[in-house]
Design an enzyme around this catalytic site. Structure first.
Site, PDB file in Angstrom:
ATOM      1  N   THR A   1       9.240 -41.739   8.884  1.00 48.62           N
ATOM      2  CA  THR A   1       9.963 -43.292   8.840  1.00 48.62           C
ATOM      3  C   THR A   1      11.013 -43.188   7.640  1.00 48.62           C
ATOM      4  OG1 THR A   1       7.877 -44.463   9.224  1.00 48.62           O
ATOM      5  CG2 THR A   1       9.457 -45.597   8.076  1.00 48.62           C
TER       6      THR A   1
ATOM      7  N   LYS B   1      10.430 -49.674  13.562  1.00 44.66           N
ATOM      8  CA  LYS B   1       9.150 -49.421  12.797  1.00 44.66           C
ATOM      9  C   LYS B   1       9.332 -50.155  11.349  1.00 44.66           C
ATOM     10  CE  LYS B   1       5.880 -47.194  10.768  1.00 44.66           C
ATOM     11  NZ  LYS B   1       5.823 -45.630  10.347  1.00 44.66           N
TER      12      LYS B   1
ATOM     13  N   LYS C   1       7.747 -46.733  -0.522  1.00 41.39           N
ATOM     14  CA  LYS C   1       8.896 -46.046   0.025  1.00 41.39           C
ATOM     15  C   LYS C   1       9.265 -46.989   1.076  1.00 41.39           C
ATOM     16  CE  LYS C   1       9.017 -43.380   3.417  1.00 41.39           C
ATOM     17  NZ  LYS C   1       8.647 -42.490   4.598  1.00 41.39           N
TER      18      LYS C   1
END
EC number: 1.1.1.31
Length: 276
Positions: free
Chosen positions: A87, A162, A230
């Site tokens: 990701t 995502k 993150k």
């Protein structure tokens, strides 16, 4: 097909195992060398460095793929398809795709959702951006790892999809943890509450996972707080000027929990958000 694989952690190892089980040849690398051992036992070759990872397709599954992507692209032969299942920022995915194109290498962004259990079962959701022809070429590999494989558009589209997913996960994680805390605070039997909640609109696989871990007092990660925070940062970056007050609040609380309890804890540690 010969597949180069970089990253054999909680997600990468079971994903690569799926390819080996289907008869594909895998050359695997992990920064911590011993982590490739289980795959080698199943027939994979171990690569000591990123530069040694070769294949018709090279797949990365890393918390921070920017640490290795330049080296991956440098070492990839023309005609290689690089698939980044990590990701990352959509803008970074677009940059890598452009860099790869100049070298005759197709780069697809293909982040996944479904956790370690989904990785082992081959039931991940895989969100893909990039060249359609390259996508069709690797689709059979992706379908070994995921039961839902969707091409969303040009480079960066998979990463943006995502981040939409992670926005939903962020809110649902905090809500599930707060709801668990409320049930415990009120003296309810959490198992019975889950039995009542599961069939309704509030039930979800995420709630089942988080509550089952919390009921056992288990804060070990399926998804680490380090990676959760993150991703929340990537969401904020992608949103730009778009107001996202709920997600911003989750990010603030997640940073507080991470600072207090450690980034190696799983996201179920968000239940500790009220700790002083």
């Amino acid at each position: 097909m010969h597949v180069g694989w970089i990253g054999t952690g909680l997600m990468g190892e079971p994903m690569a195992r799926r390819l080996l089980g289907a008869g594909h040849r895998v050359t695997a690398h992990n920064r911590t060398a011993g982590r490739t051992g289980p795959l080698v036992e199943l027939g994979a070759s171990a690569a000591a460095t990123v530069a040694e990872v070769k294949g018709e397709v090279v797949i990365t599954m890393l918390p921070f793929p920017s640490e290795v992507m330049a080296e991956v692209l440098e070492g990839a032969a023309p005609g290689t398809v690089v698939v980044d299942c990590s990701t990352t920022a959509p803008a970074l995915a677009r940059t890598w795709a452009a860099q790869g194109q100049r070298r005759g290498v197709a780069v697809l962004d293909a982040p996944v959702s479904g956790g370690p259990a989904g990785a082992g079962a081959g039931t991940l959701s895989i969100m893909v951006g990039g060249d359609p022809a390259a996508f069709e070429r690797v689709r059979p590999l992706l379908e070994l790892m995921g039961s839902t494989v969707v091409h969303h558009g040009p480079p960066g589209s998979g990463q943006l999809a995502k981040l939409v997913n992670q926005t939903l996960v962020a809110g649902a994680t905090l809500a599930a943890c707060e709801a668990y805390a409320l049930a415990v605070h009120g003296g309810l039997d959490v198992g019975r509450v889950r039995e009542s909640v599961r069939p309704g609109v509030a039930g979800s696989p995420l709630l089942d996972y988080l509550w089952s871990r919390l009921a056992e007092g288990d804060l070990e990660p399926g998804f680490k707080l380090d990676h959760f925070t993150k991703d929340l940062g990537l969401i904020r970056e992608a949103a730009g000027e778009l107001p996202m007050p709920g997600t911003d609040r989750v990010a603030e609380l997640a940073e507080r929990v991470r600072a207090a309890h450690g980034g190696e804890r799983g996201t179920q540690a968000m239940v500790r958000v009220a700790d002083r």
